[in-house]
Write an enzyme that holds these catalytic residues in place. Structure first.
Site, PDB file in Angstrom:
ATOM      1  N   LEU A  10       0.843  -1.200   0.000  1.00 18.32           N
ATOM      2  CA  LEU A  10       0.000   0.000   0.000  1.00 18.32           C
ATOM      3  C   LEU A  10       0.878   1.250   0.000  1.00 18.32           C
ATOM      4  O   LEU A  10       1.667   1.459   0.923  1.00 18.32           O
ATOM      5  CB  LEU A  10      -0.927  -0.012   1.210  1.00 18.32           C
ATOM      6  N   ARG A  17       2.101  15.238   6.246  1.00 21.65           N
ATOM      7  CA  ARG A  17       2.953  15.704   7.341  1.00 21.65           C
ATOM      8  C   ARG A  17       4.426  15.808   6.942  1.00 21.65           C
ATOM      9  O   ARG A  17       5.219  16.429   7.644  1.00 21.65           O
ATOM     10  CB  ARG A  17       2.798  14.783   8.558  1.00 21.65           C
ATOM     11  N   THR A  83      -7.656   1.525   4.088  1.00 20.50           N
ATOM     12  CA  THR A  83      -6.878   0.359   3.694  1.00 20.50           C
ATOM     13  C   THR A  83      -7.735  -0.728   3.062  1.00 20.50           C
ATOM     14  O   THR A  83      -7.283  -1.434   2.152  1.00 20.50           O
ATOM     15  CB  THR A  83      -6.141  -0.203   4.910  1.00 20.50           C
ATOM     16  N   ASP A 109       5.933   2.505   3.640  1.00 17.67           N
ATOM     17  CA  ASP A 109       6.715   3.464   4.432  1.00 17.67           C
ATOM     18  C   ASP A 109       7.356   2.820   5.653  1.00 17.67           C
ATOM     19  O   ASP A 109       7.553   3.471   6.677  1.00 17.67           O
ATOM     20  CB  ASP A 109       5.841   4.644   4.859  1.00 17.67           C
ATOM     21  N   GLU A 161      -8.726   0.899  16.009  1.00 18.51           N
ATOM     22  CA  GLU A 161      -7.882   2.048  15.707  1.00 18.51           C
ATOM     23  C   GLU A 161      -7.895   3.038  16.865  1.00 18.51           C
ATOM     24  O   GLU A 161      -8.847   3.119  17.642  1.00 18.51           O
ATOM     25  CB  GLU A 161      -8.371   2.735  14.426  1.00 18.51           C
ATOM     26  N   TYR A 372      44.543  19.799 -12.395  1.00 16.37           N
ATOM     27  CA  TYR A 372      43.265  19.379 -12.956  1.00 16.37           C
ATOM     28  C   TYR A 372      43.536  18.465 -14.143  1.00 16.37           C
ATOM     29  O   TYR A 372      44.230  18.855 -15.097  1.00 16.37           O
ATOM     30  CB  TYR A 372      42.432  20.579 -13.419  1.00 16.37           C
TER      31      TYR A 372
END
Length: 486
Positions: A10, A17, A83, A109, A161, A372
């Site tokens: 998912l 946030r 979900t 996540d 929840e 260089y």
């Protein structure tokens, strides 16, 4: 894992946030996006199907997922309605969906998640013959998580929840990680019966627990000892905390495998880095991307290497390098900058304040300081003098310079590309090389030196410079028998 395993990841949420134009699951820690870490863990199970549910900024998330896992199916959740709704969208993307085997639900996540944890969870689910299993954990602070509610006998009854929990339920410290495993047939049946009669009007996948209980089916919970693996990041502070923890775990694993990390607090190593035993990493070092370091190499202090290859016994100090190759027993630094395409051969040297770009420096060759080297090839055993510039750009195009084997160039040279300096050739100090130098020849371009006596007194009268020169002349230090008076 059996062919019947389907994994749904998912990744449709907006992650407001984070306060970022980058989707939450694409924020990176330890060299990978958060969803990249999850897909790596999922891939370890070798599932038959992987479905990733995308929604918010799917034009960014979708291509990233398919790049990492080309066989993944993308399911689009137009509205983020919970979900349960996301899983329904995933099953619809599979057509009829899986009707047998196991369906595992993960989240995009949770970057600390490991493949072996998912494997143990799936095995536990099948062993319990459960309709649904919960990957749970015991945490000191359960705030924000769904609570696993059990009856007095310890049988799982439901997941509640936070926003819907009573005060008594909020005191429960066993939390739902969000990672669930389903019997495929049960999931296909129950997903259409999940309602949205809750404070947010969303379809909670966890309501499937109650449906399984009502049907008299088994609900199991598999507690993971390392609950941090299931931790998600919702803002930048949480992302940084997970990054520190993941880095600590990576460092610990490498130290256990025989790598010396002198100061773990200031050392960062990406997940894809490969280190051999007896590598030593000094303070202030970052090893990024797909960097590989062979045995006995010493890296640091204060060094950043990204997508580099470091040979056995090499020494790299206070250097920034990207897409560079450093050969065995070569030395680099301090204060060197290796840009993409820089290659240093075995026992070669790139010294202090040297920048190298798209150049191959041969075995035993040296560019010791203040130079260089761009778009060039330097042969084995050659020494490039201090202050040398490979002038590779004519204002329109880049050109290459080739310096042969065992050449020796003077200090403060400029090689105006395209130009070739032959094997065993040399150049004088201050030379500007505009034409090819044959093998064994010495190229010089500086004019004969002229001294102009009395210049300081005439052009800088009254200055300390003029006074010092006048005093030297009085003591007879300024005579120049080779130059007439002006």
């Amino acid at each position: 894992m059996p062919d019947q395993l389907t994994v749904i990841v998912l990744a449709a949420g907006g992650g407001t946030r984070m306060k970022s134009k980058t989707p939450k699951v694409l924020h990176r820690i330890c060299g990978r996006s958060m969803i990249g870490h999850v897909l790596s863990a999922v891939s370890a199970l070798e599932p038959a199907r992987v479905v990733t549910v995308v929604g918010h900024q799917r034009e960014l998330v979708g291509p990233h997922v398919t790049e990492l896992l080309p066989g993944a199916v993308l399911a689009v959740q137009e509205e983020q309605l919970g979900t349960g709704h996301a899983v329904r969208v995933a099953l619809e993307a599979l057509g009829d969906g899986p009707r047998e085997g196991t369906v595992l639900i993960a989240y995009g996540d949770t970057p600390l998640l490991q493949g072996e944890t998912l494997r143990a969870f799936a095995d536990s689910h099948r062993s319990a013959r459960a309709a649904v299993s919960i990957l749970s954990g015991i945490v000191a602070d359960p705030h924000g998580y769904g609570r696993v509610v059990r009856d007095p006998e310890g049988v799982v009854q439901a997941i509640v929840e936070e926003k819907d929990a009573t005060d008594e339920q909020r005191a429960i410290t066993e939390i739902n990680s969000g990672i669930l495993a389903f019997d495929a047939a049960f999931l296909a049946d129950c997903i259409t019966r999940i309602g949205n009669d809750n404070l947010k009007g969303e379809y909670y996948l966890t309501d499937a627990i109650a449906l399984a209980r009502e049907a008299g089916l088994t609900v199991a919970a598999h507690a993971v000892e390392d609950a941090l693996q299931t931790e998600g990041a919702n803002d930048r502070a949480q992302l940084a905390a997970l990054g520190r923890e993941l880095n600590r775990r990576i460092l610990t694993r490498w130290m256990q495998d025989g790598v010396t990390v002198m100061d773990p607090e200031t050392t960062w190593i990406d997940a894809q880095v490969v280190l051999a035993p007896d590598v030593t990493i000094l303070p202030g070092t970052q090893l990024l991307g797909a960097t590989v370091v062979e045995e006995d190499a010493v890296i640091g202090p204060d060094t950043t290497l990204e997508d580099c290859e470091i040979g056995a016994g090499a020494r790299v100090v206070r250097t920034h390098a990207q897409l560079a190759v450093i050969g065995p027993e070569a030395t680099v630094g301090p204060f060197s900058y290796l840009r993409p395409g820089a290659t240093l051969g075995a026992k070669g040297k790139i010294g202090a304040f040297v920048e190298v770009k798209n150049a191959q420096i041969g075995a035993g060759a040296k560019v010791p300081h203040l130079s260089y080297v761009g778009d060039a090839e330097v042969g084995d055993g050659t020494n490039i003098g201090a202050g040398t510039i490979f002038a590779n750009y004519d204002g329109v195009n880049k050109h290459r310079t080739t310096v042969g084997k065992h050449a020796s160039t003077g200090a403060n040279n400029t090689f105006v590309a395209p130009v070739e300096i032959g094997d065993g050739a040399g150049t004088g100090a201050g030379t500007v090389v505009r034409r090819n130098v044959p093998p064994g020849a010495l190229a010089v371009s500086a004019a004969h030196q002229r001294n102009l006596p009395g210049w300081a007194q005439r052009r800088r009268p009254g200055t300390p410079q003029a006074k010092a020169s006048a005093a030297a002349e009085r003591h007879g230090d300024g005579d120049d028998p080779d130059e007439p008076s002006a």
